[in-house]
Design an enzyme around this catalytic site. Sequence first.
Site, short mmCIF file in Angstrom:
data_model
loop_
_atom_site.label_atom_id
_atom_site.label_comp_id
_atom_site.label_asym_id
_atom_site.label_seq_id
_atom_site.Cartn_x
_atom_site.Cartn_y
_atom_site.Cartn_z
N HIS A 1 0.86 -1.19 -0.15
CA HIS A 1 -0.02 0.02 -0.01
C HIS A 1 0.90 1.25 0.06
CE1 HIS A 1 -3.47 2.44 0.41
NE2 HIS A 1 -3.15 3.03 1.55
N LYS B 1 -11.23 11.00 -1.94
CA LYS B 1 -12.02 10.03 -1.38
C LYS B 1 -11.87 10.63 0.34
CE LYS B 1 -10.39 5.66 -0.18
NZ LYS B 1 -10.02 4.37 -0.18
C1 R5P Z 1 -7.01 2.58 0.61
O1 R5P Z 1 -6.57 3.67 0.51
C2 R5P Z 1 -6.85 1.47 -0.53
O2 R5P Z 1 -6.07 2.05 -1.30
C3 R5P Z 1 -8.20 0.91 -1.01
O3 R5P Z 1 -8.73 1.99 -1.44
C4 R5P Z 1 -9.10 0.60 0.07
O4 R5P Z 1 -8.48 -0.52 1.09
C5 R5P Z 1 -10.37 -0.14 -0.54
O5 R5P Z 1 -11.10 -0.65 0.70
P1 R5P Z 1 -12.57 -0.81 0.40
O6 R5P Z 1 -12.96 -1.87 -0.82
O7 R5P Z 1 -13.30 -1.25 1.64
O8 R5P Z 1 -13.28 0.71 0.25
#
Ligand code: R5P
Length: 308
Positions: free
Chosen positions: A129, A192
């Site tokens: 990540h 986001k």
């Molecule tokens: C977070 O920053 C990651 O890059 C993903 O966007 C996140 O883990 C996705 O999780 P979810 O499917 O629960 O929204």
Amino acid sequence: MDPVIVAGSGAGRLGEEIADLLGVIPVDCRLDRFPDGELDVAVEPAIAGTDVYIVQALSPPVNERLIELLLLLDACQRESPGRITAVLPYLAYARKDRRTGRGEAVSLNVVARLLDRHHLDRLVVVDPHIEQMEAVFDVPVTVLSAVPALAAAIEPTPAGESVIVAPDAGAVSLAEAFSAELDEQGISVLMKDRRSGAEVSTAGPALAGDGAPAILVDDIVSTGGTLEAAVAAIRSSWSPGSLSIAVVHPVLAAGAIERVLSLEPAQVVVSDTIAHEDLPEAFDVVETAGILTRTIRSLSGLASDTTA
Ligand code: R5P
């Protein structure tokens, strides 16, 4: 040194595939459980002086996999191997790399300290990540990427026609990597706002090419909330039926598969860093055994094998 493969339960078929490609038999592991739920782990003891690779994805149930990895590391360490590398196709807890509010734990730091305490010699991870892994771990970290394989699996569109959508700022470098693989197609970055583990809202600029096919990319799909919010944000400027989704790590918590399919993507491409027995046919799964095996061969000083 010839590599020795120890496969944890989170490795799924990857452990066997890597061992097959290397032409070795995985070391026998005993993964038992005491009646109270504690794990009882043992490895075949004949690993003294060898080059051990413990393959374990930290996939759900994450805490179980993490403890199992620590026990495997300890079991191997006590048999005096020449070197131990942890091969973690999916590194969990990496999303929490800093505090975003008072009183929070920094999970990645905790996991790094746990692993570092076990005298690892090296770590191999796939699309973690965060990029700065060596700033977090004490040992050298080899970072691999499934992006070339994922990009190759996306149905081609004429160069320049699609827009690659990053659902948040953290996905920009991933979007750039996809763009580099896909003839430098344009990138659109959304913003986001995470309200809870499963709820996010997303906003952002209209897609550069109105009505263009969109390729929505992310490193992880867990609840599917991020993908859902991203699709809601771009829906008015993307051409229906031409949404592709490409995600490296399909964590896919309960309900996520249905949530992703409800977005009616033309294609969903994920990698096999997290094993699933029962993914619907709409999911294309690309393999990572090849890049992991090539890396193990190279770290072990073996001649490269172009079939891996
Ligand atoms: C977070 O920053 C990651 O890059 C993903 O966007 C996140 O883990 C996705 O999780 P979810 O499917 O629960 O929204």
